[in-house]
Design a protein around this motif. Structure first.
Motif, mmCIF file in Angstrom:
data_model
loop_
_atom_site.group_PDB
_atom_site.id
_atom_site.type_symbol
_atom_site.label_atom_id
_atom_site.label_comp_id
_atom_site.label_asym_id
_atom_site.label_seq_id
_atom_site.Cartn_x
_atom_site.Cartn_y
_atom_site.Cartn_z
ATOM 1 N N VAL A 128 57.496 17.066 -49.033
ATOM 2 C CA VAL A 128 56.786 16.137 -48.151
ATOM 3 C C VAL A 128 56.680 16.724 -46.750
ATOM 4 O O VAL A 128 55.631 16.652 -46.099
ATOM 5 C CB VAL A 128 57.500 14.772 -48.120
ATOM 6 N N LEU A 129 57.754 17.333 -46.273
ATOM 7 C CA LEU A 129 57.753 17.973 -44.963
ATOM 8 C C LEU A 129 56.691 19.062 -44.890
ATOM 9 O O LEU A 129 55.889 19.113 -43.940
ATOM 10 C CB LEU A 129 59.144 18.544 -44.683
ATOM 11 N N ARG A 130 56.663 19.946 -45.876
ATOM 12 C CA ARG A 130 55.684 21.037 -45.866
ATOM 13 C C ARG A 130 54.248 20.490 -45.845
ATOM 14 O O ARG A 130 53.403 20.954 -45.079
ATOM 15 C CB ARG A 130 55.877 21.932 -47.085
ATOM 16 N N ALA A 131 53.987 19.525 -46.703
ATOM 17 C CA ALA A 131 52.631 18.976 -46.792
ATOM 18 C C ALA A 131 52.228 18.273 -45.508
ATOM 19 O O ALA A 131 51.077 18.380 -45.065
ATOM 20 C CB ALA A 131 52.545 18.006 -47.972
ATOM 21 N N ALA A 132 53.163 17.561 -44.884
ATOM 22 C CA ALA A 132 52.852 16.863 -43.643
ATOM 23 C C ALA A 132 52.544 17.834 -42.514
ATOM 24 O O ALA A 132 51.581 17.651 -41.760
ATOM 25 C CB ALA A 132 54.013 15.952 -43.256
ATOM 26 N N VAL A 133 53.356 18.885 -42.394
ATOM 27 C CA VAL A 133 53.120 19.872 -41.336
ATOM 28 C C VAL A 133 51.769 20.551 -41.524
ATOM 29 O O VAL A 133 50.999 20.726 -40.570
ATOM 30 C CB VAL A 133 54.267 20.897 -41.297
ATOM 31 N N GLU A 134 51.465 20.932 -42.750
ATOM 32 C CA GLU A 134 50.180 21.580 -43.003
ATOM 33 C C GLU A 134 49.023 20.643 -42.663
ATOM 34 O O GLU A 134 48.029 21.063 -42.054
ATOM 35 C CB GLU A 134 50.086 22.014 -44.456
ATOM 36 N N ALA A 135 49.141 19.366 -43.013
ATOM 37 C CA ALA A 135 48.075 18.413 -42.713
ATOM 38 C C ALA A 135 47.912 18.220 -41.214
ATOM 39 O O ALA A 135 46.785 18.123 -40.709
ATOM 40 C CB ALA A 135 48.372 17.074 -43.390
#
Length: 393
Positions: A317-324
Motif C-alpha cells: 500500500v505504501l509503494r502504491a500510494a507514493v507512486e500515485a
C-alpha cells in the motif's frame, strides 16, 4: 519533488536538551549508518517546547546547530501529538486537545513559526496534524469551531509566508476512529470549505498505515484528493499489520503478541461486501470480531521488517500510494515523505538497537520508494486544463 525524513516522535524527549541529545545520539549516527550525505528529520516538538522555541531565537540557534553538525535538515514537523507521546498510557489522549480547543491552534502556530526559521533557504514546509479530533462527542458545533480555527491558522500561515518567504502547509491526517476517519472523510470535509480554508495552505497528510487499515485503494484515494482540488503535501511512510485468516488459532496467537497498553491499535475486518467492521483497539478485536475476513491493524511496523507468517506488512500500500502521489501531484508542491515508525519500544520481542533500526528503514525507503521519483508523464500526455493539476516532473 519528494524529500525523505524520519519522524522523531519515536523519541521521548520533551525539552530542548533532550531533543538535541536525540539528534546527536540517534539521528546523526543513523544518517551515517545509512550512508546518506543529508537526512531529513520530521521533528516532533511537544507543545511547551514549541512555544519556547517560537519565542527564543537563541534556543532555535541551539537546535539549528545540532541539526547542522549531524548532517540533518528539517522540512516537516509532526504536530499531531501535543505532549507526553511516550507516557505509560497514551491511547485516546493523543487526540487532545482537539481542533475545537484554542490550545491546538496556538501549538500549531508555534510549530509553524519554528519551522519557518529552520527551513533551508527557499524551501517550503509542512506540518501534520490530527483529523480534527476523536469522533465521540463531535457535533456540528465542533465542526464550526474547528473550521474557525483553521481559517485563523491559514491567516497566520499567509503572514509567515509574507514575512519569511517560506510557504508552510498544514497537512490533515485522517485516522481510523477520528472525526475524519478516512481519506474520503477529509476530502469531503475540506472540499465543503474551500471558500474559507485555502487549499494552498491546507492539504492532506497521507499516512499509509492508516490508509491500509481502512482497506482503501491507494491510487483511488490519491485521485480523490487531486480531483477535489486538494493536495497531498505529506506522506507518512508507515505500514500496518495484515492477517488473511484471523479466525485461525495460530493467527490469533500471533496477532495477540502485539497487544500493548500504550497506544491505540484500531482494527478493521473486511467483510465480503467490501465494507469493514471497525473496533477501536486490538484487544476488542480479538474479543469481538469473528475473523470471517482479513484484518488490518493500526500498528506501525518497521518498513524493512517482514513479519513471520501468518502476519504480513502492508508495504505494498505504501509503494502504491507514493507512486500515485508522484505521478499525479502538482510539480510546484513538494511532498515530504516522513518515515513514521514510533512503535519500536512496544514491539514484541527483545529490544532493538534504535539507531540501526532507523538506518535500516531509511535504506529501505531509499531503495523501495525513491524509484517512484523517476516516473515521468508520457511524451504524448496532453497539457492539463486550468483546473487539472500537472503531474510531477
Amino acid at each position: 519533488m519528494m524529500h525523505l525524513s524520519y519522524c522523531t516522535n519515536v523519541h521521548p524527549a520533551e525539552d530542548l536538551a533532550g531533543v538535541v541529545q536525540q539528534l546527536d545520539r540517534f539521528a546523526g549516527p543513523a544518517r551515517r549508518r545509512a550512508g546518506l550525505d543529508v537526512v531529513g528529520v520530521g521533528l516532533w516538538l511537544p507543545a511547551e517546547l514549541a512555544a519556547q522555541l517560537a519565542t527564543s531565537a537563541a534556543d532555535r540557534a541551539v537546535l539549528r546547530a545540532a541539526l547542522e553538525r549531524n548532517g540533518l535538515e528539517v522540512r516537516t514537523l509532526n504536530a499531531f501529538p501535543y505532549s507526553a507521546f511516550h507516557a505509560e498510557v497514551v491511547k485516546l489522549d493523543v487526540y487532545s486537545p482537539d481542533w475545537t480547543n484554542s490550545a491546538r491552534l496556538d501549538f500549531t502556530i508555534d510549530c509553524a513559526r519554528v519551522l519557518a526559521d529552520l527551513l533551508p533557504e527557499g524551501a517550503e514546509g509542512s506540518i501534520s496534524t490530527l483529523p480534527l479530533g476523536w469522533r465521540t462527542g463531535w457535533d456540528a458545533a465542533s465542526d464550526d469551531a474547528a473550521t474557525r480555527a483553521l481559517v485563523t491558522l491559514v491567516d497566520e500561515l499567509r503572514a509567515i509566508h509574507s514575512q519569511t518567504g517560506h510557504r508552510i502547509r498544514l497537512a490533515i491526517e485522517p485516522e481510523p476512529g477520528c472525526r475524519l476517519d478516512t481519506v474520503d472523510d477529509v476530502v469531503d470535509w475540506l472540499a465543503a470549505r474551500l471558500d474559507r480554508i485555502d487549499p494552498e495552505f491546507v492539504g492532506v497528510c497521507l499516512d499509509t498505515c492508516h490508509l491500509a487499515v481502512s482497506f482503501a485503494d491507494p491510487v483511488e484515494a490519491v485521485r480523490r484528493i487531486r480531483d477535489a482540488g486538494l493536495h497531498v503535501v505529506k506522506v507518512q511512510a508507515s505500514a500496518a499489520l495484515h492477517v488473511d485468516a484471523p479466525a485461525d488459532p495460530s493467527a490469533r496467537r500471533a496477532i495477540a503478541e502485539f497487544v500493548e497498553k500504550r497506544y491505540l491499535h484500531q482494527t478493521r475486518e473486511r467483510r465480503p461486501d467490501g465494507d469493514a467492521a471497525a473496533v477501536d483497539d486490538l484487544p476488542e478485536a480479538l474479543a469481538a470480531l469473528p475473523g470471517d475476513g482479513p484484518w488490518r491493524v493500526h500498528f506501525h511496523v518497521p518498513l524493512h521488517h517482514i513479519p513471520a507468517p501468518p502476519l504480513q506488512s502492508t508495504t505494498d500500500v505504501l509503494r502504491a500510494a507514493v507512486e500515485a502521489v508522484v505521478q499525479t501531484g502538482r510539480a510546484d508542491i513538494p511532498v515530504h515523505l516522513d518515515v513514521e515508525t514510533y512503535t519500536w519500544s512496544v514491539l514484541p520481542g527483545p529490544p532493538v538497537d534504535l539507531t540501526e533500526g532507523i538506518a535500516a528503514e531509511l535504506i529501505w525507503a531509499e531503495r523501495e520508494l525513491r524509484s517512484a521519483l523517476s516516473a515521468r508523464p508520457s511524451p504524448d500526455a496532453r497539457t492539463p486544463t486550468h483546473d487539472e493539476p500537472e503531474v510531477a516532473r
